[in-house]
Enzyme design. Structure first.
Site, PDB file in Angstrom:
ATOM      1  N   VAL A 185      -9.334  30.802 -14.409  1.00 43.59           N
ATOM      2  CA  VAL A 185     -10.075  30.549 -13.177  1.00 43.59           C
ATOM      3  C   VAL A 185     -11.545  30.443 -13.603  1.00 43.59           C
ATOM      4  O   VAL A 185     -12.043  31.293 -14.337  1.00 43.59           O
ATOM      5  CB  VAL A 185      -9.904  31.696 -12.158  1.00 43.59           C
ATOM      6  CG1 VAL A 185     -10.631  31.375 -10.865  1.00 43.59           C
ATOM      7  CG2 VAL A 185      -8.437  31.953 -11.887  1.00 43.59           C
ATOM      8  N   ASP A 217       1.653  39.863   0.344  1.00 45.84           N
ATOM      9  CA  ASP A 217       0.990  40.506  -0.796  1.00 45.84           C
ATOM     10  C   ASP A 217      -0.454  40.829  -0.440  1.00 45.84           C
ATOM     11  O   ASP A 217      -1.371  40.625  -1.228  1.00 45.84           O
ATOM     12  CB  ASP A 217       1.061  39.594  -2.023  1.00 45.84           C
ATOM     13  CG  ASP A 217       0.811  40.361  -3.322  1.00 45.84           C
ATOM     14  OD1 ASP A 217       0.748  41.608  -3.270  1.00 45.84           O
ATOM     15  OD2 ASP A 217       0.666  39.717  -4.365  1.00 45.84           O
TER      16      ASP A 217
HETATM   17  P1  AMP Z   1      -6.117  34.641  -8.760  1.00 48.30           P
HETATM   18  O1  AMP Z   1      -5.257  33.901  -9.732  1.00 48.30           O
HETATM   19  O2  AMP Z   1      -6.296  33.923  -7.470  1.00 48.30           O
HETATM   20  O3  AMP Z   1      -5.693  36.073  -8.563  1.00 48.30           O
HETATM   21  O4  AMP Z   1      -7.578  34.686  -9.426  1.00 48.30           O
HETATM   22  C1  AMP Z   1      -7.865  35.451 -10.573  1.00 48.30           C
HETATM   23  C2  AMP Z   1      -9.268  36.011 -10.486  1.00 48.30           C
HETATM   24  O5  AMP Z   1     -10.213  34.952 -10.458  1.00 48.30           O
HETATM   25  C3  AMP Z   1      -9.549  36.812  -9.215  1.00 48.30           C
HETATM   26  O6  AMP Z   1      -9.175  38.140  -9.343  1.00 48.30           O
HETATM   27  C4  AMP Z   1     -11.039  36.667  -9.050  1.00 48.30           C
HETATM   28  O7  AMP Z   1     -11.718  37.586  -9.858  1.00 48.30           O
HETATM   29  C5  AMP Z   1     -11.288  35.262  -9.594  1.00 48.30           C
HETATM   30  N1  AMP Z   1     -11.317  34.283  -8.489  1.00 48.30           N
HETATM   31  C6  AMP Z   1     -10.277  33.594  -7.978  1.00 48.30           C
HETATM   32  N2  AMP Z   1     -10.683  32.790  -6.986  1.00 48.30           N
HETATM   33  C7  AMP Z   1     -12.014  32.966  -6.865  1.00 48.30           C
HETATM   34  C8  AMP Z   1     -13.018  32.427  -5.991  1.00 48.30           C
HETATM   35  N3  AMP Z   1     -12.711  31.545  -5.052  1.00 48.30           N
HETATM   36  N4  AMP Z   1     -14.286  32.833  -6.155  1.00 48.30           N
HETATM   37  C9  AMP Z   1     -14.587  33.745  -7.115  1.00 48.30           C
HETATM   38  N5  AMP Z   1     -13.692  34.301  -7.941  1.00 48.30           N
HETATM   39  C10 AMP Z   1     -12.416  33.922  -7.826  1.00 48.30           C
END
Ligand code: AMP
Length: 665
Positions: free
Chosen positions: A317, A428
């Site tokens: 990400v 979740d």
């Molecule tokens: P996820 O796969 O959606 O759980 O994303 C992994 C990590 O990326 C999250 O725990 C956040 O720390 C970061 N992240 C995901 N989406 C965003 C966003 N829109 N803005 C900032 N950080 C994000």
């Protein structure tokens, strides 16, 4: 041949200002004059904001791809001055325009270049000069309009402008070296803030010493990058790129294909006006169709990836910027699908976008679009500066007012109300799946199909084969997979507890099996420290065994609104002693075996410095320690909130483990 005439004016011109660049786009004239050779010409005028007087723009303005003979209906002007009013006139011309004695037909657009960019550096002084180097120093611009991040110094040998060098420096001094002896060099400097570059300073000319003078160069500057480029090559590349791509940054419009209409019907999704319901992308035979129905396709060239901010199940990400046509560039988060994915992984990855794209609410993470036509496949969402809520709260333990915390909870509840109104069950909901931005606005994220739970490290396999985040899940969902908005309300209660305890882990280190057992037996998490009674009551309501007795999300939102409007209602905190004694109901006292002495216990939690005080005040056995309340700690002189928390949490944890349960309802 019939007579032809000059075209009418172009229509609907729009502009997009980005720092000192302006992008213009328009639609062709209604009347082409009966000819096919219509092209466009851009006239640029710089206008004085006080007098209103305009003059023709100087030669410093660059037009991409060009100023005249434009075939496309867009153009970009770069290197404009900052803080300046410009009028651009877009004129349509054809082969007979020259013959036209009448007035020119054009549409005009007024823009002001970026207000926030720093003003130009106005004074530059020469420092030490050797045969191969020139040192310069300058003053910060008169109007920096923010913190200056760096300066860009462009220089070239006089009359050799086609080949220039750029140095970046954080200081207001640099030394340009590797120069030719006895030669004149032209320097221009511009400053950059978070808003972008300001305009270049005027040209300053300095000469290196002739060969005979001893050389020694001053190395005070920090050159970040030095790029030597040939202007012609760059210009050519930019123009070719612009022409080849032949497209503008923006969303590509979905085809209005009659086949698609049929598919809608085939999928049985009847959209009633005013009643928006969530459509499960699984109901689409072709998952790609679902993605393109709900998510806009973005050109990869519109995205600039800046840095990696996290790891998702499918790939990194990143944070970055998105520049869409007609809009200012803005920050985004970009989820990427790692190379070598399977078709199923691609489908599951894009499934999240198909879901997210159906939502439009200030407390639901907003999808900007997807990149599926090029690799890597990406999901682009709004950027949330503070990342995930659990990590953010842990990092800022004790830093917020109760009203701020309730504001976060209100946002989450409002997003969940929207989802439940849409008929979407999250399954979740947990603080780790909430994102928080720089204004402390919380947004629900992490949407997915089956993969949501596969992806979550908290999810554990149940005896029935599903994978469930036990600590956040309602008993009926664990026992017989009854996931509903009411089970989301249970999870919401756990999120409330996480927020009010600044990211504490629900049920601490109890095992999943013990959590299931305790909850089944009617025990519930105790109130977090210093928690308003009204909020803890709401948590307990969310954890009603009978799911129909739990509040609905709209009721939760109303209740939180009421509390926010009437902050004194948050003053009554859960009584610390009742909080602790609740835990002890029916259960044996603490200390039977966990730790042999108070000293050993305090040492174990790195609070050994308080051993003496505890002993002196009569807390000499673990049984006595079990009665300690927060007030007692304060009285004993444990004033640091972090220490109070550590001691109280450890006590709670010991008790919970011993009683194998929590607050009995
Ligand atoms: P996820 O796969 O959606 O759980 O994303 C992994 C990590 O990326 C999250 O725990 C956040 O720390 C970061 N992240 C995901 N989406 C965003 C966003 N829109 N803005 C900032 N950080 C994000």
């Amino acid at each position: 041949m019939a007579c032809t005439r000059p075209p009418s004016a172009p229509r609907s011109a729009i502009s997009n200002v980005n720092e000192t660049s302006v992008f213009l786009e328009w639609i062709p004239p209604a009347d082409t004059g009966g000819r096919k050779d219509v092209s466009y010409y851009i006239a640029c005028k710089k206008c004085n904001s006080h007098s209103g007087l305009c003059e023709v723009c100087g030669g410093h303005v660059r037009y991409l791809p060009q100023q005249t003979g434009l075939k496309n209906t867009s153009v970009m002007m770069v290197d404009l001055l900052a803080h300046t009013n410009y009028t651009f006139e877009i004129e349509a011309v054809n082969g007979v325009s020259d013959q036209n004695p009448g007035a020119r037909q054009f549409v005009s657009v007024n823009v002001t270049t970026n207000q926030a960019a720093p003003s130009p550096v106005s004074s530059v002084k020469k420092g030490k000069i050797t045969k191969n180097s020139i040192s310069l120093s300058w003053q910060e611009p008169d109007r920096p309009n923010g913190i200056i991040l760096e300066y860009e110094i462009k220089y070239f040998e006089k009359d050799q402008e086609m080949s220039y060098t750029i140095i970046k420096s954080k200081e207001t001094t640099i030394t340009a070296d590797g120069l030719k002896p006895g030669s004149a060099y032209v320097f221009q400097i511009r400053a950059r803030t978070a808003a972008g570059y300001g305009g270049f300073s005027r040209r300053f000319e300095f000469e290196t010493s002739p060969v005979s003078v001893a050389a020694s160069s001053d190395q005070s500057q920090i050159p970040i990058i030095v790029v030597s480029v040939t202007v012609g090559v760059i210009l050519l590349a930019v123009v070719i790129g612009f022409l080849l791509s032949g497209r503008r940054c923006g969303y590509s419009k979905a085809k209005q294909d009659p086949e698609e209409e049929k598919m809608h019907f085939h999928n049985g999704h009847i959209k009633l006006p005013g009643v928006r319901t969530y459509i499960d992308p699984h109901t689409y035979e072709d998952p790609n169709q679902a993605v393109h129905e709900f998510a806009k396709e973005i050109e990869a060239s519109c995205i600039t990836i800046e840095r990696v901010i996290g790891a998702g199940e499918f790939g990194e990400v990143c944070s970055g910027r998105l520049k869409l046509q007609g809009k200012r560039e803005f920050p985004v988060a970009i989820k990427t699908l790692k190379v070598g994915y399977t078709e199923k992984q691609r489908r599951d990855f894009l499934g999240e976008a198909s879901i997210m794209g159906q939502f439009d609410h200030p407390n639901i993470i907003h999808l900007e679009g997807v990149v599926t036509k090029s690799k890597p496949v990406m999901i682009v969402t709004e950027y949330m500066e503070n990342g995930s809520l659990d990590t953010f709260l842990k990092k800022n333990d004790g830093q917020f007012t109760v009203i701020q915390l309730v504001g976060m909870l209100r946002g989450i509840a409002s997003g969940m109300k929207y989802l439940s109104d849409m008929g979407y069950v999250h399954r979740d909901l947990a603080a780790r799946n909430i994102l928080i931005n720089s204004n402390l606005v919380c947004k629900v994220s992490d949407f997915g199909l089956s993969r949501v739970l596969e992806d979550d490290p908290e999810a554990a396999y149940t005896t029935r084969g599903g994978k469930i985040p036990i600590r956040w899940t309602a008993p009926e969902a664990i026992a017989f997979r009854k996931f509903t908005s009411a089970s989301d309300v249970w999870s919401y209660g756990i999120v409330m507890w996480e927020v009010m305890s600044y990211g504490e882990r629900p049920y601490w280190e109890m095992t999943n099996q013990d959590v299931i057992k305790a909850v089944e037996e009617g025990y519930r998490l105790p109130s977090p420290m210093d928690c308003p009674a009204a909020l803890y009551q709401l948590m307990l309501d969310c954890w009603q065994k009978d799911r129909n007795s739990r509040p609905k999300f709209d009721e939760i939102v109303s209740m939180l609104d009421k509390l926010i409007r009437n902050p004194s209602s948050l003053k009554t905190l859960v009584n610390a002693s009742s909080r602790v004694s609740n835990l002890l109901v029916e259960h044996s006292p603490v200390g039977s075996g966990a730790y042999r002495s108070v000293g050993e216990w305090l040492e174990a939690i790195k609070m050994g410095r308080y051993t003496e005080i505890f002993m002196e005040n009569g807390y000499s056995s673990m049984d006595a320690v079990a009665q300690v309340t927060l007030e007692d700690l304060r009285r004993l002189g444990v004033t640091l909130v972090g220490h109070q928390k550590k001691i109280m949490s450890s006590l709670q944890e010991m008790k919970v483990q011993l009683v194998n349960g929590m607050v009995p309802l």
